[in-house]
Design an enzyme around this catalytic site. Structure first.
Site, PDB file in Angstrom:
ATOM      1  NE  ARG A  47      -2.670  -0.105   3.209  1.00  0.00           N
ATOM      2  CZ  ARG A  47      -3.387  -0.184   4.295  1.00  0.00           C
ATOM      3  NH1 ARG A  47      -4.671   0.011   4.224  1.00  0.00           N
ATOM      4  NH2 ARG A  47      -2.848  -0.455   5.448  1.00  0.00           N
ATOM      5  CG  HIS A 238       0.625 -25.867  10.929  1.00  0.00           C
ATOM      6  ND1 HIS A 238       0.567 -25.584   9.593  1.00  0.00           N
ATOM      7  CD2 HIS A 238       0.988 -24.701  11.530  1.00  0.00           C
ATOM      8  CE1 HIS A 238       0.862 -24.316   9.403  1.00  0.00           C
ATOM      9  NE2 HIS A 238       1.122 -23.750  10.557  1.00  0.00           N
TER      10      HIS A 238
END
Ligand code: BG6
Length: 486
Positions: A47, A238
């Site tokens: 940005r 995970h």
């Protein structure tokens, strides 16, 4: 020509923590070790307005820090920096995508990877804007960082949006644990050796333990972490992915969909929790002040960005069970936490003891145990029982120990290196398919709901320990102990 020879890698969140700490260093390594990189182009998106030179300087500063000093070669860096570029873009502003379109205008026939290393709340906007700007070509792929959503409904919403712009074959839902060498070694161990397969089932395996323990706290990510917690941050992805690799049936081939079909079956076999079962079979904890390696560390509630009354869990232990023929009755104990005593990620397969013991055992449980270490070092260890030297016929455990880094004498690739190459090449085997992700949320959601409903705060544990004592009690009820306690 291979897809990795010529591609555009468009990195949203290009100046963010993940890009700087993991993704750009991984790309540096691959660039350094690839012979023909003339067609590489890496565009950091952010940005903030920045010139190309400023972006290169920022990347340089971080790569110097995160690439091992012996691997950081000035000439290799200069060559890598030649591929880097920067585009200023507000992810939510459709008009800003014109600048990106302009950069990519000569690249319609090149592989195009959009890597979204941004807050997940930006995913749908980015994808829609990419689609509207006509930037999604048949050779495009999108890589989505976790967490994808906060629950099943929000994950579905994101997936629906992404699915309107990209086909499923173009969507790479990343779980970096699947990129770890030791996890792939587990695949090799299971499906490259005939030895273990006959024992890999309820008749021979007593229990499986999967632990991911970290010594770090929330590391400046307080706000993100507090709205996420360990169940969403680590278990939904995970830990469940590791469980899938341990428990899945041998796939017909290593092709992405054959592997993912088998993982999905495991997720569908996970026994769902009722609210009562969730209370009995899960433990959630939150660290308080303590010490790690003699160094005092603050408690979770004292960390920056954490509300004083937060009930977010930094530790989870779960007794999971799989309702299928191979694993019925075998507990899978899952555990993860921050600010634990030691950084450790491992999968422990405890085999059943001999049916009729005739020898006296000393020095530890008389069972065969396979330990697959993921962290801090990658290795494999098989515990066998052997005779204690001398007159008696007593037995004790000895280990066949293989440290993988020493065995191969080569640098271990970082998980992200492999997964980035897979994404560029279009290989989905190590990425989560949409139905897998839904199934993982489906299993996790009742646990979140039961915790919310119970009104109980998480159990407190001192930083620098193995978590709340209730986690030891969870496994002790079955007559077992966590690996480090056994
Ligand atoms: C990330 C989590 O996915 O995995 C982090 O968001 C965690 O909270 C990290 O610290 C652990 O990864 P590794 O590879 O360092 O074990």
């Amino acid at each position: 020509m291979a897809a990795t020879d010529t591609f555009d890698f468009i990195l949203f969140g290009g100046s963010g923590d993940l890009a700087m700490r993991k993704l750009l260093p991984a790309l540096y390594y691959r660039h350094r070790d690839t012979s023909d990189t003339a067609g590489w182009r890496i565009i950091g998106i952010g940005r903030q307005a920045m010139t190309r030179e400023e972006y290169i300087a920022l990347a340089h500063e971080h790569c110097r820090k995160y690439v091992a000093a012996k691997d950081f070669i000035d000439s290799a860096w200069t060559a890598f920096a030649g591929c880097l570029d920067h585009v200023r873009l507000d992810a939510t502003a459709a008009a800003d995508y014109l600048a990106l379109a302009d950069k990519l205008k000569d690249g319609a026939t090149r592989t195009r990877v959009f890597y979204l290393a941004t807050a997940p709340s930006l995913f749908t906007g980015i994808v829609e804007n990419l689609g509207a700007a006509g930037l999604v070509t048949p050779l495009s792929r999108v890589v989505l960082e976790k967490p994808l959503g906060r629950d099943l409904a929000s994950a579905r919403e994101i997936n629906d949006h992404v699915g309107r712009v990209f086909e499923e074959r173009q969507i790479f839902r990343i779980d970096h644990y699947l990129g770890k060498e030791a996890v792939q070694n587990l695949i090799a161990l299971r499906f490259g050796n005939a030895l273990f397969e006959p024992q890999w089932n309820r008749a021979w395996v007593r229990d499986v333990q999967i632990t991911i323990a970290e010594t770090v706290g929330v590391e400046g990510r307080g706000e993100f972490y507090d709205s996420t917690g360990a169940l969403r941050d680590m278990v939904q992805n995970h830990l469940l992915q590791l469980l899938c690799i341990v428990a899945m049936e041998p796939p017909a081939s290593i092709d992405a969909d054959r592997v993912r079909d088998e993982k999905l079956k495991v997720l569908h076999s996970l026994r769902p929790f009722s609210a009562d079962e969730a209370a009995q079979r899960t433990v959630r904890g939150q660290y308080r002040a303590g010490a790690i390696g003699n160094k005092p560390v603050p408690g979770y509630l004292e960390e920056q960005g954490i509300p004083a009354q937060s009930r977010t869990e930094t530790f989870v232990a779960i007794k999971a069970e799989l309702d299928n023929w191979r694993w019925a009755g075998v507990p899978f104990y899952l555990r993860t936490g921050k600010r634990m005593q030691q950084r450790l990620a491992e999968i422990v397969v405890n085999f059943r003891g001999v049916p009729h013991p005739i020898l006296r055992a000393t020095g530890g449980e008389p069972i065969n145990r396979l330990v697959i270490s993921l962290q801090p070092d990658e290795g494999l260890r098989l515990d066998l029982m052997a005779k204690v030297p001398g007159q008696s016929m007593d037995i004790r455990p000895i280990s066949l120990d293989v440290a993988l880094t020493e065995t191969y004498h080569s640098r271990q690739w970082d998980a992200y290196e492999r997964l980035i190459v897979d994404a560029i090449e279009g290989n989905l085997t190590l990425f989560m398919r949409r139905d897998e992700q839904d199934a993982a949320w489906q299993w996790v959601e009742p646990i979140m709901k039961a915790w919310d409903k119970s009104g109980q705060p998480p159990r407190s544990y001192p930083a620098g320990t193995w978590g709340p004592t209730a986690a030891s009690a969870l496994i002790a009820r079955d007559g077992h102990a966590w690996h480090e306690e056994s």
